[in-house]
Design a protein around this motif. Structure first.
Motif, short mmCIF file in Angstrom:
data_model
loop_
_atom_site.label_atom_id
_atom_site.label_comp_id
_atom_site.label_asym_id
_atom_site.label_seq_id
_atom_site.Cartn_x
_atom_site.Cartn_y
_atom_site.Cartn_z
N HIS A 97 17.81 -25.33 42.13
CA HIS A 97 16.88 -26.66 42.54
C HIS A 97 17.66 -27.73 42.10
O HIS A 97 17.55 -28.68 43.00
CB HIS A 97 15.38 -26.60 41.46
CG HIS A 97 14.73 -27.76 41.98
ND1 HIS A 97 13.64 -27.61 42.94
CD2 HIS A 97 14.60 -28.90 41.52
CE1 HIS A 97 13.05 -28.86 43.08
NE2 HIS A 97 13.43 -29.89 42.14
N ASP A 98 18.28 -27.92 41.11
CA ASP A 98 19.14 -29.06 40.78
C ASP A 98 20.53 -29.13 41.83
O ASP A 98 20.86 -30.16 42.09
CB ASP A 98 19.77 -28.90 39.25
CG ASP A 98 18.79 -29.27 38.33
OD1 ASP A 98 17.57 -29.70 38.74
OD2 ASP A 98 18.91 -28.96 37.24
N ARG A 125 19.98 -28.30 44.87
CA ARG A 125 19.68 -28.82 46.17
C ARG A 125 19.81 -30.35 46.00
O ARG A 125 19.99 -31.00 47.19
CB ARG A 125 17.97 -28.39 46.37
CG ARG A 125 18.01 -26.83 46.82
CD ARG A 125 16.75 -26.40 46.97
NE ARG A 125 16.46 -24.98 47.13
CZ ARG A 125 16.15 -24.40 46.10
NH1 ARG A 125 15.67 -25.11 44.95
NH2 ARG A 125 15.96 -23.11 45.92
N HIS A 126 19.21 -30.87 44.94
CA HIS A 126 19.13 -32.21 44.89
C HIS A 126 20.57 -32.70 44.67
O HIS A 126 20.96 -34.05 45.45
CB HIS A 126 18.70 -32.62 43.55
CG HIS A 126 16.99 -32.39 43.56
ND1 HIS A 126 16.23 -33.35 44.30
CD2 HIS A 126 16.33 -31.59 42.87
CE1 HIS A 126 15.01 -33.08 44.08
NE2 HIS A 126 14.91 -32.04 43.35
N CYS A 129 13.86 -30.36 49.39
CA CYS A 129 13.31 -29.20 48.76
C CYS A 129 11.79 -29.45 48.38
O CYS A 129 11.02 -28.57 48.14
CB CYS A 129 13.96 -28.75 47.66
SG CYS A 129 14.06 -29.97 46.16
#
Length: 67
Positions: free
Chosen positions: A56-57, A59-60, A66
């Protein structure tokens, strides 16, 4: 007039095949990693919250939307 030189056989270096397979393996790993970070959304990476949060990090960090 000089005589023509005989044709030389084409010789491939020994390392070129190994280099080709290494480059192909690296490209495959990078494609898999790109899929996991950018498009997976937890479908494959169900090994725990740590891996999910790491992706997730990522993706950022890459700017992939996301949520």
């Amino acid at each position: 007039m000089s005589s023509p030189t005989p044709a030389q056989p084409l010789v491939h270096p020994v390392g070129s095949t190994r280099l080709w397979w290494t480059a192909l393996a690296v490209a495959g790993v990078l494609l898999l990693l790109t899929y996991l970070v950018a498009f997976d959304q937890g479908a494959v990476s169900r090994s725990g919250m740590f891996l999910h949060e790491l992706m997730h990090d990522g993706r950022h960090l890459l700017g992939v939307p996301c949520h």
